[in-house]
Design an enzyme around this catalytic site. Structure first.
Site, PDB file in Angstrom:
ATOM      1  N   HIS A  22       0.834  -1.199   0.000  1.00 38.08           N
ATOM      2  CA  HIS A  22       0.000   0.000   0.000  1.00 38.08           C
ATOM      3  C   HIS A  22       0.871   1.252   0.000  1.00 38.08           C
ATOM      4  O   HIS A  22       1.507   1.574   0.992  1.00 38.08           O
ATOM      5  CB  HIS A  22      -0.892  -0.033   1.253  1.00 38.08           C
ATOM      6  N   ARG A  23       0.929   1.921  -1.157  1.00 42.07           N
ATOM      7  CA  ARG A  23       1.802   3.083  -1.345  1.00 42.07           C
ATOM      8  C   ARG A  23       3.276   2.707  -1.146  1.00 42.07           C
ATOM      9  O   ARG A  23       4.087   3.525  -0.737  1.00 42.07           O
ATOM     10  CB  ARG A  23       1.418   4.233  -0.416  1.00 42.07           C
ATOM     11  N   HIS A  64      -0.884  10.284  -3.015  1.00 44.42           N
ATOM     12  CA  HIS A  64      -2.191   9.841  -2.556  1.00 44.42           C
ATOM     13  C   HIS A  64      -3.201  10.983  -2.478  1.00 44.42           C
ATOM     14  O   HIS A  64      -4.329  10.871  -2.959  1.00 44.42           O
ATOM     15  CB  HIS A  64      -2.092   9.172  -1.182  1.00 44.42           C
ATOM     16  N   GLN A 172      -7.345   0.262 -10.457  1.00 48.53           N
ATOM     17  CA  GLN A 172      -8.450   0.339  -9.505  1.00 48.53           C
ATOM     18  C   GLN A 172      -8.957   1.769  -9.392  1.00 48.53           C
ATOM     19  O   GLN A 172      -8.246   2.735  -9.719  1.00 48.53           O
ATOM     20  CB  GLN A 172      -7.985  -0.137  -8.129  1.00 48.53           C
TER      21      GLN A 172
END
Length: 275
Positions: A22-23, A64, A172
């Site tokens: 995640h990231r 993000h 996504q």
């Protein structure tokens, strides 16, 4: 009768469970930097996540937040406010490592200071087809042309065919419209519909999702045995977010998810190795 998605099917994605950084390894290093992605690779991640924002001059950068304020440090005139109001030249003046040292002094490192916001082009240039990417279109309604720019970059770097046949790039979004647009451009690309934390709403959305996607990314709190069963009955992969504690990872694996997003890919890798 089992429903299969109109998009690329799960067979185009390697067998899971997938360890999705995640990231990057964002629990250990500044998120969405080469430091975090390199570390995630060394920790055994299967996929590296990138969140997309678009600059005022139409360049895709990996960040993000829609605004620079949380993670960027530098001249206020360049390194604050919405990304879409800053040019790439302005964003080049920002660094995104100091904030991590401030937030996590126990994990602070001097070489994190000075980390830069990468463009997606630079990410593809650095890693090529050596890694698997998990890319999110963020606030695409506020960035017209984001999808086309992503597909163009994939073509330029030779990743389109790898996405179609090997699941090397998963795309996504929380936006069905964004995913449908990509599906219209290329129905062979593997797409993942991000969903929220209400289990009933997740289940009720699944039939619509099968029209264009091959998987779902619900909040981990929404994942139940019923959600997993309903998704699998429709041929959909299940990749919940964001799971950082081994006990929760184990619970989700027992429920039959196909992988998960984590800030700590080393923890998930250790758990999967033990299984």
């Amino acid at each position: 009768m089992t429903l299969l998605p109109a998009a690329a099917g799960p067979s185009s994605v390697p067998d899971g469970p997938h360890n999705i950084a995640h990231r990057g390894a964002s629990g250990h290093a500044p998120e969405h930097t080469f430091l975090a992605w390199d570390l995630a690779r060394s920790m055994g991640a299967d996929y590296l996540e990138q969140d997309l924002q678009m600059t005022a001059d139409g360049v895709l950068v990996v960040l993000h937040d829609a605004t620079l304020d949380r993670t960027a440090r530098g001249p206020a005139g360049s390194c604050s406010g919405p990304v879409r109001e800053r040019t790439l030249e302005e964003i080049r003046r920002c660094e995104v490592g100091s904030w991590f040292n401030e937030r996590s002094p126990d994990r602070a490192r001097s070489d994190y200071v000075g980390a830069r916001i990468p463009t997606l082009d630079e990410v593809f240039e650095r890693y090529g087809a050596d890694v698997r990417y998990y890319i999110e279109t963020k606030q695409p309604d506020e960035a017209p042309g984001m999808e086309e720019a992503l597909l163009e970059l994939m073509d330029r770097h030779g990743l389109t065919r790898a996405a179609e046949h090997e699941g090397r790039v998963l795309i996504q979004s929380f936006s069905p419209a964004s995913l449908r647009l990509i599906h219209e451009r290329n129905p062979r690309l593997p797409l993942i519909q991000l969903l929220g934390s209400d289990s009933a709403e997740v289940i009720s959305s699944l039939d619509g999702v099968t029209e264009y996607a091959m998987g779902i990314g619900p909040s981990a709190s929404a994942v139940t045995a019923e959600v997993v069963a309903a998704a699998k009955a429709r041929g959909l992969l299940v990749h919940p977010y964001t799971v950082n504690e081994p006990a929760e990872m184990e619970t989700l694996l027992e429920l039959g998810v196909d992988g998960m997003f984590t800030d700590y890919p080393d923890r998930l890798a250790s758990l999967l190795e033990g299984r």
